[in-house]
Enzyme design. Structure first.
Site, PDB file in Angstrom:
ATOM      1  N   CYS A 128     -21.942   3.360  21.443  1.00  0.00           N
ATOM      2  CA  CYS A 128     -22.188   2.110  20.305  1.00  0.00           C
ATOM      3  C   CYS A 128     -21.768   2.447  18.787  1.00  0.00           C
ATOM      4  O   CYS A 128     -21.943   3.399  18.707  1.00  0.00           O
ATOM      5  CB  CYS A 128     -23.021   1.281  20.950  1.00  0.00           C
ATOM      6  SG  CYS A 128     -24.625   2.790  20.040  1.00  0.00           S
TER       7      CYS A 128
ATOM      8  N   CYS B 291     -23.332   5.971  17.356  1.00  0.00           N
ATOM      9  CA  CYS B 291     -22.748   6.561  16.989  1.00  0.00           C
ATOM     10  C   CYS B 291     -21.401   6.944  16.494  1.00  0.00           C
ATOM     11  O   CYS B 291     -21.883   8.084  15.632  1.00  0.00           O
ATOM     12  CB  CYS B 291     -22.015   6.697  18.787  1.00  0.00           C
ATOM     13  SG  CYS B 291     -22.896   6.839  20.082  1.00  0.00           S
TER      14      CYS B 291
ATOM     15  N   ASP C  61      -0.434 -16.628 -11.075  1.00  0.00           N
ATOM     16  CA  ASP C  61       0.655 -16.363 -12.188  1.00  0.00           C
ATOM     17  C   ASP C  61       1.980 -17.458 -11.835  1.00  0.00           C
ATOM     18  O   ASP C  61       2.005 -18.034 -11.124  1.00  0.00           O
ATOM     19  CB  ASP C  61       1.715 -15.019 -11.963  1.00  0.00           C
ATOM     20  CG  ASP C  61       2.324 -14.345 -12.875  1.00  0.00           C
ATOM     21  OD1 ASP C  61       2.267 -14.938 -14.535  1.00  0.00           O
ATOM     22  OD2 ASP C  61       3.313 -14.307 -12.467  1.00  0.00           O
TER      23      ASP C  61
ATOM     24  N   ASP D 221       2.119 -10.980  -9.464  1.00  0.00           N
ATOM     25  CA  ASP D 221       3.477  -9.765  -8.895  1.00  0.00           C
ATOM     26  C   ASP D 221       3.445  -8.395  -8.699  1.00  0.00           C
ATOM     27  O   ASP D 221       3.909  -7.771  -8.348  1.00  0.00           O
ATOM     28  CB  ASP D 221       4.308 -10.276  -9.881  1.00  0.00           C
ATOM     29  CG  ASP D 221       3.955  -9.777 -11.416  1.00  0.00           C
ATOM     30  OD1 ASP D 221       3.369  -9.088 -11.419  1.00  0.00           O
ATOM     31  OD2 ASP D 221       4.798  -9.785 -12.603  1.00  0.00           O
TER      32      ASP D 221
ATOM     33  N   ASP E 150       0.249  -7.877 -13.934  1.00  0.00           N
ATOM     34  CA  ASP E 150      -0.911  -8.404 -13.461  1.00  0.00           C
ATOM     35  C   ASP E 150      -2.004  -7.914 -13.211  1.00  0.00           C
ATOM     36  O   ASP E 150      -2.882  -8.436 -12.765  1.00  0.00           O
ATOM     37  CB  ASP E 150      -1.293  -9.520 -12.282  1.00  0.00           C
ATOM     38  CG  ASP E 150       0.286 -10.741 -12.835  1.00  0.00           C
ATOM     39  OD1 ASP E 150      -0.587 -10.682 -14.072  1.00  0.00           O
ATOM     40  OD2 ASP E 150       0.760 -11.953 -11.892  1.00  0.00           O
TER      41      ASP E 150
END
Length: 752
Positions: free
Chosen positions: A25, A28, A441, A640, A644
């Protein structure tokens, strides 16, 4: 081998990954993370329970896979250093299948004992042979199921308790052992041969049925995880192991790992392209749906770029290799997808925190149930009290909680990748679902990013002289406007003069020296900061071009403006559709561009976007994103991936518009492999489906425990019923997560 000093060792980091077997589970996985995280030299660790994988970032060269495998082994798990997640899951499923078949065969005879406990099954009990009710036979069968087939649960519980932790194995072992020992006591109290169908009731079938139900649940869960892992990505099916390489005039079949850059590779009809490269000869239509998300084939000709994993059509191609093996775009996408699947979202981290105290809380609840029944409800009836306490232990299910988020994220990240959308972290998918503001942009995002020179207006010089100055200054720039200037100069056959001491300013322009004379090119602010006064004629001409939606830059020589150059960039064909879909999704679009206000407003008007910020430097876009976030808005930024970058990093979700280049994969939280605008709205829509699916899983898991555990505590559930329900709860969560893949596929088809 070069020596690495202490400072360099600290900076030197690399990643190790391997598969882990034996986890039952999410608790663990958390225990493994905690232990490995304490190893000196380990800087970051993530363990995925659904994928059965571990990813470890280490500094220096002291930590090895073998060291980490030994640590994992000390916890009672098995680390496989050279095994894929799929191979590990297949092996685990095969082992579970063997144990399940054996458990079913040995448990079926024990079900006769269940007929003794239920009055409505008495007619059936009377028809069964008495040998099935003989205590020694039931004891023998139950002992094999409990301590042979179920021995891995005991090992798991032992190692968990040794680490002062608790997991699902602890609940299963305590509950089934209690039921087994109770029946064991009754057998030796009454005698091994007492009974028949009218002897004292035994509960061996309870422990055996629970063991079998848990194994069935684990088998179904593992099968579903394997299916989800394979279907969600499927990159291995696209990977070509060999390539037909031309060397020395001979064609040789080589493994793709041995193909070198510059090798000529031959691709036959209807074959997968084995390498990234450029077509040398041939023409064909290629299926690039893996990278672009578009089902329509794309015609490729000489000088066009092709990528590994795309399928060739009916033409034969020869390709000059650019990257092969693990360096291809396909391999890098696959690694980023796996990286995203290994990472945890904030929602998953919160669930893991709940799961960490869930098992201890259930142990306390079982003890309280035992005491309340034995001392208050039915004083002295410790048999009834024990059955209720056992039912509580067997009903409690941390697995459903632990699987609720990661299994859905595994499916989602793979499906997004098939649409050309790479989520590099799980949290990005979660945050994207909550986005309500999108900053866009302009150049390269809303427009094609391939502007053309539409106007060159000299002032006191010739057009060719103006373009010579411009192309000389932009000779080393990678900006799209520089590309347009070089393309125009090449078109008219200009000879480019050499420029010296060129310096570039991001979002501004460039300056340098040409034949000993200072020259510059850039926007009005940049030129004026250089001390050049722009004439009225230059400003009038620039204003006139801007009213046509053109981007304008100025060219100066000495201290005079010698002309302006205008550029026109086409809107992307899917920009208008994206703007309409953003409105339907309830998301406010904002244009933020370094371009002048006139072309920026022209683009915004064409798309119906009301809020526009023009003449923005990279730091201005960053400030805008931070301002919006301070105002309480959930903000995504699409750009891009280069100029940016600061704003992409600061946004809640940075969406990098790729162009099929390797560098684009390193920008943003989410990368669109190709600049397909509708992929933005697809990503938002699919992320919302994913989070909705996770919340459904969580609601089911929490409601299951909130309803079943009280019913078990008040005696309304037999232990075997509680154990079976516990096993089926995690199966139900996985089944609901698998529905996500089909829903995402339908949503993607509707957006086409």
């Amino acid at each position: 081998m070069a020596m690495i000093n202490a400072g360099e060792e600290k900076r030197y980091t690399h990643e190790l990954d391997f598969t882990i077997q034996g986890m039952s589970c999410a608790a663990c996985a958390a225990r493994i993370e905690k232990t490995i995280g304490r190893v000196e030299g380990v800087t970051e660790v993530a363990v995925s329970f659904p994928l059965r994988t571990a990813w470890v970032q280490v500094s220096g060269g002291k930590v090895t896979k073998e060291m980490l495998a030994e640590k994992v082994g000390q916890l009672g798990f098995s680390a496989k250093l050279n095994e894929s997640a799929s191979e590990g899951l297949q092996r685990e499923r095969a082992w579970l299948r063997l144990r399940l078949i054996a458990a079913v065969l040995l448990t079926l005879p024990l079900l006769a004992g269940m007929a003794m406990h239920l009055s409505w099954l008495q007619p059936v009990a009377n028809l069964l042979p008495d040998v099935l009710f003989v205590p020694w036979l039931q004891l023998a069968l139950a002992t094999v199921v409990q301590f042979v087939i179920g021995m891995p649960f005991y090992f798991g519980a032992y190692y968990a308790l040794r680490q002062r932790s608790a997991n699902m194995d602890v609940l299963v072992v305590i509950g089934t052992t209690a039921a087994y020992l109770y029946s064991h006591y009754v057998v030796f109290r009454d005698g091994l041969f007492a009974g028949g169908s009218h002897g004292s009731p035994l509960y061996f079938e309870t422990s055996a049925v629970v063991m079998t139900a848990v194994l069935l649940g684990k088998y179904i869960e593992t099968s579903a995880s394997l299916k989800a892992q394979q279907e969600s990505v499927g990159f291995d099916e696209l990977r070509v192991q060999t390539a037909l390489v031309e060397r020395g005039g001979l064609l040789t079949s080589l493994r793709t790992e041995f193909v070198r850059k510059g090798d000529i590779v031959h691709v036959g009809e209807d074959e997968f392209v084995p390498v990234d490269g450029t077509i040398q000869y041939g023409e064909s239509a290629l299926d690039e749906s893996l990278l672009t998300g578009e089902s329509a084939a794309v015609v490729k000709r000489p000088e066009d770029v092709v990528w590994a994993g795309t399928r060739n059509g009916s033409g034969k191609l020869t390709v000059i290799t650019g990257a092969a093996g693990h360096e291809t775009l396909l391999s890098r996408i696959q690694e980023l997808v796996h990286q995203g699947q290994r990472a945890k979202s904030s929602l998953q981290s919160q669930v893991d925190a709940v799961a960490s105290w869930f098992v201890p809380a259930m142990l306390i609840t079982a003890v309280l149930t035992l005491g309340i029944w034995g001392l208050v409800v039915e004083p002295g009836n410790w048999s009834k009290a024990s059955l209720c306490a056992i039912a509580v232990l067997l009903a409690a299910c941390p697995c459903a909680l632990g699987l609720a988020a990661p299994i859905s994220l595994v499916i989602a990240s793979g499906r997004l990748a098939k649409r050309g959308i790479v989520a590099k972290e799980a949290g990005a998918v979660e945050r994207l679902a909550a986005i309500r503001t999108l900053v866009l942009d302009k150049t390269g995002t809303l427009t094609e990013g391939k502007p053309k020179v539409s106007f060159a207006g000299p002032l006191g010089t010739g057009r060719s002289s103006l373009l010579r100055l411009a192309v000389a200054l932009e000779s080393e720039s990678s900006h799209p406007l520089a590309d347009a200037i070089r393309e125009e100069a090449a078109r008219i056959g200009l000879v480019t003069p050499d420029a010296e001491r060129i310096s570039y300013a991001a979002g501004g322009g460039a300056e340098g020296w040409i034949h000993g004379v200072h020259a510059a090119i850039g926007n009005a602010r940049y030129i004026e900061n250089l001390g050049v006064a722009l004439s009225q004629e230059a400003r009038r001409l620039a204003s006139e071009r801007e009213t046509h939606g053109e981007t304008v830059i100025y060219v100066t020589e000495r201290t005079n403006c010698v002309g302006i150059i205008g550029f026109r960039d086409q809107l992307k064909s899917d920009a208008a559709q994206m703007a309409r879909e953003l409105s339907h999704l309830g998301i406010q679009p904002i244009v933020a561009t370094g371009d002048h206000s006139a072309p920026a407003n022209a683009v915004a008007k064409a798309l119906g976007i009301k809020e526009v910020y023009a003449s923005m430097l990279p730091e201005s876009k960053l400030a805008l994103v931070e301002k919006l976030k301070r105002g309480g808005k959930r903000v995504a930024m699409a750009g891009d991936g280069w100029n940016d970058a600061p704003a992409l990093a600061a946004a809640d979700v940075g969406i990098a518009m790729g162009n099929g280049t390797y560098g684009a994969l390193d920008a943003g939280h989410i990368t669109l492999i190709f600049s397909r605008l509708q992929a933005i709205t697809e990503a938002i829509r699919l992320s919302r489906l994913t989070i909705r699916n996770i919340r459904q899983n969580l609601v089911f898991a929490l409601c299951y425990n909130a309803v079943i555990i009280p019913f078990a505590a008040i005696g309304f559930l037999q232990p075997w019923m509680a154990g079976s329900a516990m096993a089926l709860s995690s199966v139900s969560v996985v089944a609901n997560a698998l529905r996500l893949g089909a829903r995402m596929e339908r949503a993607a088809q509707r957006s086409l």
